[in-house]
Design an enzyme around this catalytic site. Sequence first.
Site, PDB file in Angstrom:
ATOM      1  N   TYR A   1     -52.101  37.443 -54.592  1.00 30.72           N
ATOM      2  CA  TYR A   1     -51.725  38.809 -54.984  1.00 30.72           C
ATOM      3  C   TYR A   1     -50.418  39.207 -54.286  1.00 30.72           C
ATOM      4  CZ  TYR A   1     -52.312  43.874 -55.743  1.00 30.72           C
ATOM      5  OH  TYR A   1     -52.134  45.183 -56.107  1.00 30.72           O
TER       6      TYR A   1
ATOM      7  N   SER B   1     -46.582  46.742 -55.025  1.00 28.18           N
ATOM      8  CA  SER B   1     -47.652  46.999 -54.046  1.00 28.18           C
ATOM      9  C   SER B   1     -47.053  46.936 -52.644  1.00 28.18           C
ATOM     10  CB  SER B   1     -48.716  45.908 -54.210  1.00 28.18           C
ATOM     11  OG  SER B   1     -49.456  45.740 -53.032  1.00 28.18           O
TER      12      SER B   1
END
Length: 281
Positions: free
Chosen positions: A177, A164
Amino acid sequence: MKISNESIKDKVCVITGGGGVIGKSFSAGLAEAGAKIAIVDYNKANGDAAAAKINERFPASAIGVYANVLDKNSLIEAKKHIHDQFGKIDVLINGAGGNAPTATTQLEFLSNDNLNDLSKGFFGLDLEGFRSVFDLNFLGTVLPTMVFAEEMAGRGGVVINISSMNSYRPLTKIPAYSAAKASINNLTEWLAVHFAKVNIRVNAIAPGFFLTDQNRFLLTDKETGKLTARGERIISNTPMGRFGEPDELIGTLLYLISDLSKFVTGVVIPVDGGFNAYSGV
Ligand code: NAD
């Protein structure tokens, strides 16, 4: 070098989180390239529906398989089923992942104006929420790799992890995250080195911003559907000026799976409309 999709055709590909937005798009792209796809998801109905849709266009090329990426026994059961249906596994895509509201701070910054309510920031995060997001993204990649990649050793194979933008620089509000995705880049390099001599390549794709269920609550207003201030900031920091379409990840996926990248291992490729390259000025 021969340029064709021969090195993907008939390969048995496992996609965890395959019933999700990006997983469905990956599965469709792989089916078009002639692969066999096991769509592994703990939402079995989603996985089955995704497989049925693919089989309408490419008969008998996809199956939905139940497994929880955090439960080794369920992954072992899934592997048996995949062997029965398609044979040994050639490619693993670790797609299950995402953030959750329970691991998200309400505030972007602590400041002197909000010291009276520290619980809206880091200090108020619920450890269970934090742990479950970290585990899903990190251990949820480690465990399927242990179970599905073992049979690739010596025979050859490919592992693709999903990273990501948060792995390079963390976004505000989502520390678990962000940390987990940074750990994915590190794990990708570690595994690439560890597996290099047994012919398993390990690479990652770092998607920019794609509107999906896991981030919709942060990027769009539930009532109006309009972009939130955060959504607008993402768009203004994406030089191409828009969210990505999941299909725009397929080219990089097919490249990393095929023999076109057979000397490539241990890399993370951003597919992000320029977000990672842009300083904002
Ligand atoms: P999604 O929420 O649409 O799909 C995730 C899928 O994973 C769902 O089908 C869900 O049922 C499944 N899943 C969740 N937990 C599971 C578990 N424990 N075991 C098995 N299956 C499980 O999300 P998506 O956007 O398609 O995300 C796919 C990957 O891409 C994730 O790793 C995500 O972090 C990453 N990613 C997404 C974006 C984006 O903008 N959407 C950006 C960067 C990275």
